[in-house]
Design a protein around this motif. Structure first.
Motif: not given
Length: 603
Positions: A262, A265, A267, A272, A293, A297, A299-300
């Motif tokens: 991504d 993002d 990860l 994951a 997530r 993640s 970002r999450a």
């Protein structure tokens, strides 16, 4: 730094033999010759306690989770908001020496002067003792950087009065282990701005300064003093940049941090894949939820990392700002509960607000748990206060800020003090009470006997739990002798307190209206609800409801596609009709012309 301390410089690879974090501490490395110990003793350098470089790795194992280490560095930037920070950037960069990825943190805070950067890179020193700053132990920078990678270099610019200083510090586990150091050595460089020119700032001898420069150039991603100074060009008049390199790998020899899947993002590669044991329907719903997530993640995770949004501060992840998410705002049938912990006998009364409700995806999504913050910072996301196998509390999610207890050093848990244990007990009670009052709103049989009878009667009379039943059941709860699920509740450590008299009537009216609005938004039809004898849904209910939803969505998409195709067909036919009309008109004109020619008299 004495030149003698740079032994091993310029020879051998510039990375550790073991690149897996959890194995690096146990990997064998040559130790310093015994003679060095006696030399240090004779020169008086042994008049202080030493910290072996392996402690850097041992210290970093307090972070079991790489994102916890990243959060520590974000906290440092957030603490700089009081010094003018407006952003922190987290991005990938490339090591020009070996083309390996690096992780970069950069903020526009107040920066650190030479004394400040030395305190930052020393062990156990912290000046953060205010009620607002998150950091307090003086250990976060060391543990977090060493958990993410084996090496880190810091660039910081500060303005103190009329003095503008630039400082560089190298914290390199690779350097210390490869050069067989038995003590932690942190080479530092300082510069100052004199009449627009950057000149070295020497505190000791020029030889020590030159030695530190050489170590940094040999063991960092930068090959010259000009390369080092170039790193300050994108730092504003003040700020800090942290570059972490020789990033740790997993047991498969792949980087723990995945930058490729991504572009917007970062990860966690292994996390994951942690969604085994789920059906396809569950995966479709769960894998997109923030509770799942956030495990892999960044970002999450950072979107819910802070309880309240900082108005003039942004986290910019790989060039794109992180959108703040409030878990409490996404709850349905939300209720506000007040908890008053008994901190000490002579202390002020503390009130803690607990927002509790069902996840908006309930009951399809069975995720549950309490999100506990400390000084605005998320400590425990979706903490499962109740056991996994219990049907009570299914889909119930809560949010609270617990500033009266202290987090653990990695800020991913709390110390298990009596205060924390009492909090856990009260949260369990709050969840169970909420579930008893409202489980019927997402299709479960009410736990309260009076509500259960009313529920069954209305199902039989009305053909389903419609709005009429919902409003009546709310009234029954207010007069049925048990606690209201419309009013805020107060939980005290000593006893359950009543509602405050002032403003109770107005709050009742507001909650009545909000409850009726919420209840009319999420109603399960009778034909998809099968009530069990113990107040739990039929085991096939969730699967059935999800399959029906997916079937409806699929049917909707098919109808949309069919509608589009029909519109295209109609358009093509209309075009063909117009073309036919044009040709008919043209043929009619030609025919009329020929008839006119045939009727002309012969000359």
């Amino acid at each position: 730094m004495p030149a003698a301390m740079t032994g091993g410089i310029g020879s051998g690879p510039r990375s550790l033999d073991c690149r897996s974090f959890w194995k690096a501490g146990a990997s064998s490395a040559p130790s310093a010759p015994a003679r060095e110990f006696h030399d240090a003793l004779e020169t008086g350098d042994f008049d202080r306690a030493r910290v072996h470089p392996k402690f850097l790795h041992t210290n970093a194992t307090s972070h079991k989770w790489a994102f916890g280490a990243i959060a520590e560095l974000l906290d440092n930037a957030v603490d700089e908001i009081s010094n003018g920070a407006t952003y922190v950037k987290v991005d990938k960069s490339i090591n020009s020496k070996d083309n390996s990825p690096m992780l970069v943190f950069q903020d526009d805070g107040g920066g650190m002067d030479p004394e400040g950067v030395r305190k930052c890179m020393s062990l156990g020193f912290s000046t953060k003792k205010s009620k607002t700053t998150i950091g307090q132990y003086g250990n976060g920078f060391k543990t977090s950087t060493m958990r993410i990678g084996a090496d880190a270099i810091v660039f910081t610019r500060a303005i103190r009065g009329s003095n503008v200083t630039l400082s560089v510090g190298l914290l390199s586990y690779t350097f210390l282990r490869k050069t067989m150091k038995d003590d932690i050595v942190v080479p530092m460089l300082d510069f100052q701005n004199q009449d627009g020119h950057i000149v070295p700032l020497v505190y000791g001898s020029q030889g020590d300064w030159d030695s530190s420069l050489q170590i940094i150039l040999d063991w960092s991603p930068f090959s010259s003093k000009e390369d080092l100074l170039q790193q300050f060009e994108d730092i504003d008049s003040h700020g800090t940049k942290v570059v972490i390199y020789n990033l740790w790998m997993n047991d498969d020899g792949l980087l723990e941090l995945d930058f490729d899947d991504d572009d917007e993002d970062i990860l966690l590669r292994d996390q994951a894949k942690a969604s085994v044991g789920l059906t396809k329907v569950q995966k479709d719903v769960i894998q997109q939820h923030i509770s799942h997530r956030l495990r892999f993640s960044l970002r999450a995770y950072t979107s819910i990392l802070y309880l309240k949004k900082y108005e003039n501060f942004q986290i910019i992840l790989r060039g794109k700002p992180v959108e703040h998410i409030s878990v409490a705002n996404d709850l349905k049938f939300k209720k506000v509960v007040t908890y008053k912990p008994q901190v000490t006998h002579d202390s002020q009364v503390i009130s803690v607000r607990v927002d509790i409700g069902f996840a908006k995806e309930a009951p399809v999504l069975g995720i549950f748990g309490m999100n506990v913050y400390h000084k605005n910072r998320l400590i425990m996301p979706f903490w499962k206060v109740l056991q996994e196998g219990s049907s009570r509390g299914r889909s119930v999610v809560g949010v609270l800020e617990a500033n009266f207890i202290e987090p653990a050093h990695d800020k991913q848990d709390f110390e298990r003090t009596p205060l924390f244990i009492r909090l856990e007990t009260k949260l369990r009670q709050i969840i169970i009470d909420y579930w008893k009052d409202r489980c019927h709103m997402i299709g479960y049989q009410p736990s309260n006997p009076q509500l259960r009878s009313q529920y069954k009667a209305d199902l039989k009379d009305s053909g389903g739990p419609g709005p009429k039943f919902q409003q009546k059941s709310s009234t029954d709860q207010r007069i049925g002798g048990h606690s209201s699920n419309l009013l805020p509740e107060t939980y005290d450590d000593s006893a359950v307190a009543g509602l405050a008299a002032n403003g109770a009537g107005s709050r009742l009216q507001c909650f009545d209206q909000a409850q009726e609005n919420s209840m009319n938004q999420a109603v399960l039809e009778e034909d998809v609800v099968e009530i069990g004898s113990r107040g739990a849904l039929d085991p096939n209910f969730i699967e059935k409801l999800s399959e029906e939803n997916i079937s409806l969505f699929t049917r909707r998409e098919e109808l949309r596609q069919r509608d589009t195709q029909l519109k295209q067909t109609i358009g093509a036919l209309e075009h063909e009709l117009e073309e036919t009309k044009r040709k008919c008109s043209q043929l009619s004109t030609e025919l009329q012309a020929r008839k006119s020619q045939q009727q002309l008299p012969y000359m």
